[in-house]
Design a protein around this motif. Structure first.
Motif, PDB file in Angstrom:
ATOM      1  N   PRO A  72      35.161  27.431  19.809  1.00 18.31           N
ATOM      2  CA  PRO A  72      36.325  27.862  19.033  1.00 18.31           C
ATOM      3  C   PRO A  72      36.662  29.321  19.342  1.00 18.31           C
ATOM      4  CG  PRO A  72      34.379  27.813  17.644  1.00 18.31           C
ATOM      5  CD  PRO A  72      33.960  27.224  18.962  1.00 18.31           C
ATOM      6  N   ILE A  73      37.835  29.750  18.897  1.00 19.39           N
ATOM      7  CA  ILE A  73      38.282  31.120  19.130  1.00 19.39           C
ATOM      8  C   ILE A  73      38.537  31.780  17.782  1.00 19.39           C
ATOM      9  CG2 ILE A  73      40.004  32.597  20.235  1.00 19.39           C
ATOM     10  CD1 ILE A  73      40.586  30.322  22.172  1.00 19.39           C
ATOM     11  N   ASP A  74      38.028  33.001  17.613  1.00 21.11           N
ATOM     12  CA  ASP A  74      38.226  33.774  16.389  1.00 21.11           C
ATOM     13  C   ASP A  74      39.357  34.775  16.610  1.00 21.11           C
ATOM     14  OD1 ASP A  74      36.033  32.661  14.834  1.00 21.11           O
ATOM     15  OD2 ASP A  74      34.720  33.689  16.258  1.00 21.11           O
ATOM     16  N   ARG A  90      48.821  43.570  15.364  1.00 21.51           N
ATOM     17  CA  ARG A  90      47.942  43.538  16.539  1.00 21.51           C
ATOM     18  C   ARG A  90      46.974  42.385  16.358  1.00 21.51           C
ATOM     19  NH1 ARG A  90      46.091  48.395  16.241  1.00 21.51           N
ATOM     20  NH2 ARG A  90      47.728  49.271  17.577  1.00 21.51           N
ATOM     21  N   VAL A  91      46.742  41.606  17.415  1.00 32.89           N
ATOM     22  CA  VAL A  91      45.847  40.447  17.339  1.00 32.89           C
ATOM     23  C   VAL A  91      44.782  40.568  18.410  1.00 32.89           C
ATOM     24  CG1 VAL A  91      45.658  37.928  17.467  1.00 32.89           C
ATOM     25  CG2 VAL A  91      47.683  38.965  16.436  1.00 32.89           C
ATOM     26  N   ILE A  92      43.547  40.304  18.028  1.00 33.05           N
ATOM     27  CA  ILE A  92      42.424  40.276  18.971  1.00 33.05           C
ATOM     28  C   ILE A  92      41.789  38.893  18.894  1.00 33.05           C
ATOM     29  CG2 ILE A  92      40.204  41.276  19.619  1.00 33.05           C
ATOM     30  CD1 ILE A  92      41.075  43.834  18.127  1.00 33.05           C
ATOM     31  N   ALA A  93      41.701  38.224  20.036  1.00 29.21           N
ATOM     32  CA  ALA A  93      41.053  36.910  20.117  1.00 29.21           C
ATOM     33  C   ALA A  93      39.669  37.087  20.717  1.00 29.21           C
ATOM     34  CB  ALA A  93      41.884  35.961  20.970  1.00 29.21           C
ATOM     35  N   ARG A  94      38.662  36.467  20.073  1.00 29.75           N
ATOM     36  CA  ARG A  94      37.283  36.626  20.536  1.00 29.75           C
ATOM     37  C   ARG A  94      36.595  35.267  20.644  1.00 29.75           C
ATOM     38  NH1 ARG A  94      37.665  40.817  16.574  1.00 29.75           N
ATOM     39  NH2 ARG A  94      37.420  42.926  17.449  1.00 29.75           N
ATOM     40  N   GLN A  95      35.698  35.198  21.600  1.00 27.55           N
ATOM     41  CA  GLN A  95      34.749  34.096  21.712  1.00 27.55           C
ATOM     42  C   GLN A  95      33.365  34.686  21.940  1.00 27.55           C
ATOM     43  OE1 GLN A  95      36.249  31.431  24.831  1.00 27.55           O
ATOM     44  NE2 GLN A  95      36.476  29.840  23.284  1.00 27.55           N
ATOM     45  N   ASP A  96      32.414  34.193  21.178  1.00 28.57           N
ATOM     46  CA  ASP A  96      31.031  34.673  21.317  1.00 28.57           C
ATOM     47  C   ASP A  96      30.969  36.194  21.197  1.00 28.57           C
ATOM     48  OD1 ASP A  96      28.303  34.215  21.595  1.00 28.57           O
ATOM     49  OD2 ASP A  96      28.353  34.356  23.793  1.00 28.57           O
ATOM     50  N   GLY A  97      31.829  36.753  20.332  1.00 27.27           N
ATOM     51  CA  GLY A  97      31.820  38.191  20.085  1.00 27.27           C
ATOM     52  C   GLY A  97      32.534  39.027  21.126  1.00 27.27           C
TER      53      GLY A  97
END
Length: 284
Positions: A72-74, A90-97
């Motif tokens: 999944p993506i946070d 502003r948007v930041i997309a993260r995977q595994d931190g």
């Protein structure tokens, strides 16, 4: 709404995980990494969840790392400003931190003003064109078996290319590309959803415009291709379950990068959105 389209709408329907934090699932489209349009659409949806009474008019994003479609993506949304006319997120997309995308979206309330637009180019109508799925079916005997299941799947976005390229035997062509597209089945009357779906669809067939003059495709041997950044401007209201013409060109390629531009027109000639993208088009 068709089942495959319903699944795409659900993919864009993020789950809240805290104050201005959301999580979205990933889908496997057969690419090595997460499809960039998915991250664009979900990022825009995350930002929209924090704004009331205003619709997005622009999006600017950088792809920082390839995403893993098995995770999944946070999404973290930062409320940069809410002014009298505009809101910025502003948007930041993260995977595994780790950050895989960073972007900014601007929102505006309804407002009247000066109006002008480019005319829609004269092109073949969608009724007389075959879909990408039709072309894939014809090429299936020549496609590696490990790729067939992904390429042969039902698609929520129907794309009907004008002057299509054979990805297995490409020929050099001028840096222009056009296609009609729409979501399969009727969609709800939610303008946010239609904008997020356009963001999703805008990454399809875009990068390849800068490959046209060089007689290669993403399937050519020794090619490394990836979207580096992506921008969208929403000009006017539209529906993604009605036909849109995606008119693309590539003014320049240099330094292993290809620059692409696009305009979306409704079938009655209204310019509804514009896009730009720079992509990595590296020959190993």
């Amino acid at each position: 709404m068709l089942e495959v389209t319903r699944k795409l709408v659900e993919l864009l329907d993020l789950s809240p995980t805290g104050d201005d934090h959301f999580q979205g699932d990933s889908e496997d489209l057969g690419f090595p990494n997460v499809f960039g349009g998915q991250v664009l659409g979900q990022s825009l949806m995350a930002a929209c969840r924090t704004v009331e009474g205003r619709l997005p008019h622009s999006l600017h994003a950088y792809f920082l790392r390839p995403g893993n479609h098995s995770l999944p993506i946070d999404y973290e949304v930062q409320r940069v400003r809410d002014g009298g006319s505009f809101s910025v997120r502003r948007v930041i997309a993260r995977q595994d931190g780790k950050e895989i995308l960073t972007g900014a979206m601007s929102f505006q309330g309804e407002e009247s003003g000066y109006e002008h637009q480019f005319e829609m180019p004269a092109v073949a109508g969608y009724d007389d064109l075959a879909s990408e799925s039709d072309y894939v079916a014809r090429l299936m005997p020549h496609i590696p078996e490990k790729m067939r299941d992904k390429l042969d799947r039902e698609r929520p976005i129907e794309i009907r290319p004008i002057d299509p390229v054979n990805p297995l035997k490409p020929e050099a062509k001028p840096p222009y590309k056009q296609s009609w597209l729409r979501a399969q089945g009727e969609l709800p009357d939610d303008p946010v959803l239609h904008r997020c779906l356009l963001a999703y669809a805008s990454d399809f067939t875009f990068l390849g415009t800068s490959l046209h003059p060089h007689g290669v495709t993403f399937m050519s041997r020794n090619m490394q291709v990836a979207s580096l950044d992506h921008a969208i401007w929403f000009h006017r209201d539209f529906r993604m379950d009605d036909w849109l013409l995606y008119d693309k060109d590539s003014p320049s390629a240099s330094g292993g990068r290809g620059f692409n531009r696009g305009n979306f027109f409704s079938r009655d000639g209204v310019l509804v959105a514009s896009t730009t993208q720079e992509a990595l088009i590296r020959q190993r």
